[in-house]
Design a protein around this motif. Structure first.
Motif, PDB file in Angstrom:
ATOM      1  N   MET A  25       0.888  -1.170   0.000  1.00 12.60           N
ATOM      2  CA  MET A  25       0.000   0.000   0.000  1.00 12.60           C
ATOM      3  C   MET A  25       0.924   1.219   0.000  1.00 12.60           C
ATOM      4  O   MET A  25       1.786   1.361   0.873  1.00 12.60           O
ATOM      5  CB  MET A  25      -0.904  -0.030   1.222  1.00 12.60           C
ATOM      6  N   THR A  26       0.765   2.088  -1.013  1.00 15.24           N
ATOM      7  CA  THR A  26       1.816   3.068  -1.297  1.00 15.24           C
ATOM      8  C   THR A  26       1.728   4.341  -0.471  1.00 15.24           C
ATOM      9  O   THR A  26       2.586   5.206  -0.594  1.00 15.24           O
ATOM     10  CB  THR A  26       1.815   3.420  -2.801  1.00 15.24           C
ATOM     11  N   GLY A  27       0.716   4.471   0.376  1.00 16.32           N
ATOM     12  CA  GLY A  27       0.600   5.663   1.220  1.00 16.32           C
ATOM     13  C   GLY A  27      -0.559   6.539   0.787  1.00 16.32           C
ATOM     14  O   GLY A  27      -1.068   6.423  -0.327  1.00 16.32           O
ATOM     15  N   THR A  28      -0.974   7.389   1.707  1.00 19.84           N
ATOM     16  CA  THR A  28      -2.168   8.191   1.446  1.00 19.84           C
ATOM     17  C   THR A  28      -1.829   9.678   1.370  1.00 19.84           C
ATOM     18  O   THR A  28      -0.908  10.138   2.037  1.00 19.84           O
ATOM     19  CB  THR A  28      -3.235   7.944   2.539  1.00 19.84           C
ATOM     20  N   PRO A  29      -2.570  10.427   0.555  1.00 20.66           N
ATOM     21  CA  PRO A  29      -2.348  11.871   0.475  1.00 20.66           C
ATOM     22  C   PRO A  29      -3.115  12.604   1.579  1.00 20.66           C
ATOM     23  O   PRO A  29      -3.758  11.980   2.421  1.00 20.66           O
ATOM     24  CB  PRO A  29      -2.908  12.223  -0.899  1.00 20.66           C
ATOM     25  N   GLU A  30      -3.040  13.922   1.545  1.00 23.92           N
ATOM     26  CA  GLU A  30      -3.745  14.755   2.522  1.00 23.92           C
ATOM     27  C   GLU A  30      -5.262  14.547   2.420  1.00 23.92           C
ATOM     28  O   GLU A  30      -5.762  14.063   1.403  1.00 23.92           O
ATOM     29  CB  GLU A  30      -3.400  16.233   2.304  1.00 23.92           C
ATOM     30  N   GLY A  31      -5.946  14.936   3.483  1.00 19.47           N
ATOM     31  CA  GLY A  31      -7.407  14.847   3.462  1.00 19.47           C
ATOM     32  C   GLY A  31      -7.947  13.662   4.243  1.00 19.47           C
ATOM     33  O   GLY A  31      -9.144  13.359   4.154  1.00 19.47           O
ATOM     34  N   VAL A  32      -7.075  12.987   5.027  1.00 15.95           N
ATOM     35  CA  VAL A  32      -7.579  11.872   5.833  1.00 15.95           C
ATOM     36  C   VAL A  32      -8.630  12.408   6.797  1.00 15.95           C
ATOM     37  O   VAL A  32      -8.587  13.562   7.209  1.00 15.95           O
ATOM     38  CB  VAL A  32      -6.439  11.170   6.617  1.00 15.95           C
ATOM     39  N   GLY A  33      -9.597  11.551   7.139  1.00 11.37           N
ATOM     40  CA  GLY A  33     -10.659  12.016   8.024  1.00 11.37           C
ATOM     41  C   GLY A  33     -11.435  10.857   8.605  1.00 11.37           C
ATOM     42  O   GLY A  33     -11.305   9.702   8.181  1.00 11.37           O
ATOM     43  N   ARG A  34     -12.279  11.205   9.555  1.00 15.08           N
ATOM     44  CA  ARG A  34     -12.989  10.195  10.341  1.00 15.08           C
ATOM     45  C   ARG A  34     -14.161   9.594   9.576  1.00 15.08           C
ATOM     46  O   ARG A  34     -14.834  10.291   8.812  1.00 15.08           O
ATOM     47  CB  ARG A  34     -13.499  10.853  11.625  1.00 15.08           C
ATOM     48  N   VAL A  35     -14.421   8.332   9.839  1.00 14.03           N
ATOM     49  CA  VAL A  35     -15.664   7.699   9.394  1.00 14.03           C
ATOM     50  C   VAL A  35     -16.344   7.063  10.599  1.00 14.03           C
ATOM     51  O   VAL A  35     -15.690   6.701  11.581  1.00 14.03           O
ATOM     52  CB  VAL A  35     -15.439   6.631   8.302  1.00 14.03           C
ATOM     53  N   VAL A  36     -17.667   6.963  10.508  1.00 14.22           N
ATOM     54  CA  VAL A  36     -18.464   6.344  11.573  1.00 14.22           C
ATOM     55  C   VAL A  36     -19.443   5.370  10.925  1.00 14.22           C
ATOM     56  O   VAL A  36     -19.717   5.460   9.718  1.00 14.22           O
ATOM     57  CB  VAL A  36     -19.223   7.409  12.404  1.00 14.22           C
ATOM     58  N   PRO A  37     -19.977   4.420  11.716  1.00 15.58           N
ATOM     59  CA  PRO A  37     -20.942   3.471  11.148  1.00 15.58           C
ATOM     60  C   PRO A  37     -22.086   4.200  10.444  1.00 15.58           C
ATOM     61  O   PRO A  37     -22.610   5.205  10.955  1.00 15.58           O
ATOM     62  CB  PRO A  37     -21.431   2.701  12.379  1.00 15.58           C
ATOM     63  N   GLY A  38     -22.444   3.697   9.287  1.00 21.46           N
ATOM     64  CA  GLY A  38     -23.472   4.336   8.464  1.00 21.46           C
ATOM     65  C   GLY A  38     -22.881   5.093   7.285  1.00 21.46           C
ATOM     66  O   GLY A  38     -23.590   5.371   6.320  1.00 21.46           O
ATOM     67  N   ASP A  39     -21.586   5.437   7.375  1.00 23.58           N
ATOM     68  CA  ASP A  39     -20.945   6.160   6.270  1.00 23.58           C
ATOM     69  C   ASP A  39     -20.724   5.240   5.067  1.00 23.58           C
ATOM     70  O   ASP A  39     -20.589   4.017   5.209  1.00 23.58           O
ATOM     71  CB  ASP A  39     -19.583   6.716   6.704  1.00 23.58           C
ATOM     72  N   ILE A  40     -20.644   5.875   3.896  1.00 25.96           N
ATOM     73  CA  ILE A  40     -20.294   5.173   2.661  1.00 25.96           C
ATOM     74  C   ILE A  40     -19.036   5.827   2.090  1.00 25.96           C
ATOM     75  O   ILE A  40     -19.020   7.029   1.814  1.00 25.96           O
ATOM     76  CB  ILE A  40     -21.431   5.275   1.608  1.00 25.96           C
ATOM     77  N   ILE A  41     -17.987   5.024   1.955  1.00 20.51           N
ATOM     78  CA  ILE A  41     -16.721   5.503   1.379  1.00 20.51           C
ATOM     79  C   ILE A  41     -16.718   5.133  -0.100  1.00 20.51           C
ATOM     80  O   ILE A  41     -16.979   3.977  -0.462  1.00 20.51           O
ATOM     81  CB  ILE A  41     -15.512   4.838   2.070  1.00 20.51           C
ATOM     82  N   HIS A  42     -16.415   6.103  -0.944  1.00 16.86           N
ATOM     83  CA  HIS A  42     -16.339   5.847  -2.388  1.00 16.86           C
ATOM     84  C   HIS A  42     -14.994   6.340  -2.898  1.00 16.86           C
ATOM     85  O   HIS A  42     -14.593   7.474  -2.618  1.00 16.86           O
ATOM     86  CB  HIS A  42     -17.492   6.563  -3.115  1.00 16.86           C
ATOM     87  N   THR A  43     -14.277   5.492  -3.624  1.00 21.36           N
ATOM     88  CA  THR A  43     -12.987   5.887  -4.183  1.00 21.36           C
ATOM     89  C   THR A  43     -12.987   5.643  -5.682  1.00 21.36           C
ATOM     90  O   THR A  43     -13.647   4.722  -6.168  1.00 21.36           O
ATOM     91  CB  THR A  43     -11.830   5.062  -3.571  1.00 21.36           C
TER      92      THR A  43
END
Ligand code: MN
Length: 286
Positions: free
Chosen positions: A252-270
Motif C-alpha cells: 500500500m503506497t501511502g495516502t495523500p492529505e485529506g484523511v478524516g474520520r468515518v463512523v458506522p453508516g458512512d459510505i466511502i467511495h474511491t
C-alpha cells in the motif's frame, strides 16, 4: 485484464458493468498441502491462469457486476506492507494536527521506513469496514496498492516494475492514537482491497494515477500518484531490501492529505484512473 473474486470465492473477469465467470480456470492451480506456501497461489500462477481465462472467456456465463459481492482480489497475501506519510502534503497535515501526530515527531518515510499490517485485516469492498472502537477516531486512507507477481529480494528500482502483477485500490483504515501503526491499522476489516486486480500491462504509468475519495458524497481526498515521496519502484526497492517479496504480497503506497474520520453508516467511495471505482460501507463491529 480486470480480475475479480466474487460471491463464494468465484473468479471473474470484469468488462464494463459485466462479470464473466471464469471460476473453472482455478482448476489449473496446483493443490498445495501442509505446510502451505508463503505466497498466493493464484497470483503466483497468473500468467498460466490468464491463458486459461482467455480460453474460457468466449463461453463464460455473464453476470451483472452490480449484483456481485466483491472480495479481495488477493485471497492469501503473505504480507501487507504499508508506507507511512508518503505524500508531502499529508506529512505537513500530520505535523499540524495533534490528533494525527499524537505528540510524536512525524518523520519522513526515508527515516522511519515501512510497516506491516496483519493479513487477517484484509477484506473486499463488499465485506464493509467494521468499527470496533467507536469511541476512537477511525480514519480512511485511500492508497494505490501494488500486487507483487514475481518474487525477489534486493530488487533494483530499474527492475521493479517487472515484479508487479497488477494494481488495485486500497483503503488503509486507521485508528488514530499513540500505539504502533501495526496495531492501529491491523484491526479486522481495516485493509480493504478491491474492487479487482488490474493487470500491470493495462497501467501505462503507476506514477500518474488520479484518484479521489468521498464520504457520503463529500470530497475528502484528491491527489495523483506523481506526488508520492517514494515512487512505486522506490518502494519495491526499499521493501525488498528488508523482506523477500512473494507473489501476492501487497504494498500500500501511502495516502495523500485529506484523511478524516468515518463512523458506522458512512459510505466511502474511491475512484482511481485506470483501475475503477470502489464503494465500501462502514458498519459497527458485532
Ligand atoms: Mn496509509
Amino acid at each position: 485484464m480486470r480480475i475479480c473474486r466474487f460471491n463464494d470465492d468465484r473468479l471473474g473477469v470484469v468488462e464494463g458493468d459485466k462479470v464473466y465467470d471464469v471460476t473453472k480456470a482455478l482448476e489449473i492451480l496446483p493443490a498445495h498441502r501442509y505446510p502451505l506456501p508463503r505466497f498466493d497461489p493464484m497470483i503466483a500462477h497468473l500468467d498460466a491462469l490468464r491463458k486459461k481465462i482467455a480460453e474460457l472467456l468466449p463461453s463464460a456465463p455473464v453476470r451483472a457486476l452490480a449484483e456481485m459481492r466483491l472480495l479481495s482480489p488477493v485471497a492469501n497475501p503473505g504480507k501487507v506492507i504499508g508506507a507511512p506519510v508518503n505524500y508531502r502534503k499529508h506529512l505537513l497535515e500530520a505535523r499540524a494536527d495533534v490528533e494525527l501526530h499524537q505528540q510524536n515527531q512525524v518523520q519522513e518515510i526515508q527515516r522511519i521506513g515501512l510497516f506491516l499490517k496483519a493479513t487477517s485485516s484484509v477484506v473486499g469492498p463488499s465485506e464493509s469496514v467494521a468499527i470496533a472502537h467507536p469511541e476512537r477516531r477511525n480514519d480512511h486512507e485511500a492508497e494505490l496498492t501494488v500486487i507483487i507477481g514475481t518474487p525477489g529480494r534486493n530488487i533494483a528500482r530499474a527492475d521493479a516494475y517487472s515484479h508487479v502483477a497488477g494494481y488495485c485500490i486500497g483503503l488503509d483504515m486507521t485508528i488514530r492514537g499513540p500505539e504502533e501503526r501495526s496495531l492501529r491499522k491491523s484491526i479486522d476489516t481495516f485493509t480493504v482491497l478491491g474492487p479487482w486486480l488490474v493487470t500491470a500491462d493495462e497501467i501505462e504509468d503507476a506514477g500518474n494515477i488520479d484518484f479521489s475519495l468521498t464520504v457520503n458524497g463529500e470530497p475528502r481526498q484528491k491527489a495523483n500518484t506523481r506526488d508520492l515521496i517514494l515512487s512505486v519502484p522506490e518502494l519495491i526497492e526499499f521493501a525488498s531490501r528488508f523482506y523477500t517479496l512473494h507473489p501476492g504480497d501487497v504494498i500500500m503506497t501511502g495516502t495523500p492529505e485529506g484523511v478524516g474520520r468515518v463512523v458506522p453508516g458512512d459510505i466511502i467511495h474511491t475512484e482511481f484512473s485506470g483501475i475503477g471505482a470502489m464503494t465500501v460501507a462502514v458498519i459497527s463491529a458485532s
